[in-house]
Design a protein around this motif. Structure first.
Motif: not given
Length: 423
Positions: A201-210, A214-220, A294-296, A328-335
């Motif tokens: 539903p959302q996946f944004q990447l913000s590049l800053q100097q230091d 990454i915001n990938a909340e809800g990605a499955s 963690s999606g963020y 990139l740590d996945f967890e099983r949320t539904q079987s």
């Protein structure tokens, strides 16, 4: 790198077959043996037997991204889009906000056709893969500029990979009514091999100097349990892997689908036809939905790399990739013991006109629409067809579609007892 490699392997398995489409160039081609795949009302001119691989393989890619999008002639050389001499604007002018990619594989294992009076019957076993991907334009912008243009925010939210790989056993039946109308039906038994569906539903990447944010909340991702276990279990034993594979084989994913078709001759020189293909479903067994724990997150580890003759730069890169991998740590949320998924289906509408002065020369128009959610597409195809001999025919056509323009051609050599098709 273990988890990253497993993700890539899972993606590759799911795209190896890809999204199966029939060879539409042959729709109006005289004597084309597999016309019934495009419209089950079409009858072959005679019976046939087709054997594995040599009996027919259709492989293709459909996308708005062409080779010319990524390769550029420059000063007698061919440069990729990443070369600094290719301007950012020149490349990005060819990239859409969302870029669909459909990959096609349809391989016959066995096929049989025979006629009984005014009916025509087909029996076929094949391997198919239906798959699509959507690549946001910011993916290519990030690859090309990497923040060098002053932009530090990239939106990958329309990124998706979806598809099925399955085997199909089909029986087709066509009957002629009063010599000018034919109707047909194909019934299919499906057995699923691989399925994967992403939800981002959302996946944004913000590049800053230091840091990178990454915001990938809800990605499955939804995939078979055997692959899900490989992604979520760090030390899965061989016995556990065998058990997962055994469960997949002993509890097959089954489904059914139907093709419907009609063809009508009228006004002596015209033939109108219509078909609906792949109306059906597959009930997938032993599926798991995985989500990022963690999606963020923020990553600050890219600012202390040091190159130079005496430094082990590659080891530093490997260490940084290991750090990224831990995010990139996945967890099983539904079987799901049972997950029913409908197939994308296709409608086709054709009109052919036979020239009054030479009826072996025809022109045809074919409209096709694929219903598959965000991966739906539409195509109009126009054909010039010639059958100068009863055993030889050829076609050339032009198409314009959601993906852009394309051209097709085919020839068919089909004397009695032999059929050679190239397209």
């Amino acid at each position: 790198m273990k988890r990253i490699n497993l993700i890539l392997v899972s993606l590759l398995i799911s795209v190896m077959g890809v999204y199966a489409q029939n060879f539409r160039t042959g729709y109006f081609l005289d004597g084309y043996m597999y016309k019934y795949q495009l419209n089950p009302a079409f009858q072959g001119e005679r019976g046939f037997i087709a054997f594995p691989v040599i009996g027919g393989v259709a492989l293709g890619v459909e996308s708005n991204l062409a080779a010319g999008t990524f390769l550029y002639p420059y000063d007698g050389k061919l440069l990729t889009f990443l070369h600094p001499k290719i301007s950012d604007q020149k490349f990005m002018d060819q990239i859409a906000t969302s870029n669909p990619v459909n990959l096609n594989l349809d391989m016959n294992i066995f096929a049989l056709g025979f006629r009984v009076k005014n009916t025509y019957h087909t029996l076929e076993m094949s391997l198919k893969s239906m798959q699509s991907a959507s690549l946001p334009g910011d993916v290519f912008k990030f690859m090309k500029t990497g923040g060098s243009d002053g932009n530090n925010l990239y939106d990958f939210s329309s990124l998706s990979f979806n598809g099925n790989v399955y085997s199909e056993l089909a029986y087709g039946f066509s009957i002629k009514i009063k010599d000018f109308i034919s109707v047909g039906l194909r019934a299919k038994l499906l057995m699923g091999v691989m399925s994967m569906y992403t939800d981002i539903p959302q996946f944004q990447l913000s590049l800053q100097q230091d840091k990178w944010t990454i915001n990938a909340e809800g990605a499955s991702v939804l995939m078979p349990s055997v692959f899900a276990s490989a992604l979520t279990t760090d030390n899965m034993t061989d016995e556990q892997m065998i058990t997962q594979i055994t469960n997949m084989l002993t509890q097959p994913s089954l489904g059914a689908a139907f093709d419907l078709g009609v063809s009508v001759d009228f006004l002596k020189y015209f033939t109108a036809s219509a078909s609906i293909l792949d109306l059906g479903f597959i009930s997938w067994k032993n599926m798991d939905r995985l989500s990022l724990k963690s999606g963020y997150w923020e990553y600050t580890g890219m600012d202390n790399l040091s190159g130079g003759q005496n430094s082990d730069f590659q080891s530093q890169i490997d260490a940084k990739l290991e750090e990224l991998e831990s995010l990139l740590d996945f967890e099983r949320t539904q079987s799901l013991d049972n997950s029913v998924q409908t197939l994308g289906f296709t409608t086709m509408l054709g009109l052919e006109f036979r020239m009054p002065f030479y009826q072996r020369l025809t022109v045809g128009a074919l409209g096709t629409h694929r219903f598959e959610g965000s991966s739906s597409w539409t195509e109009g195809r126009f054909s010039l067809n010639l059958a100068p001999l009863r055993w030889f025919s050829l076609t050339a056509n032009y198409a314009i579609s959601t993906f852009g323009q394309s051209y097709g051609a085919a020839l068919n050599i089909h004397p009695k007892g032999f059929n050679l098709f190239l397209g």
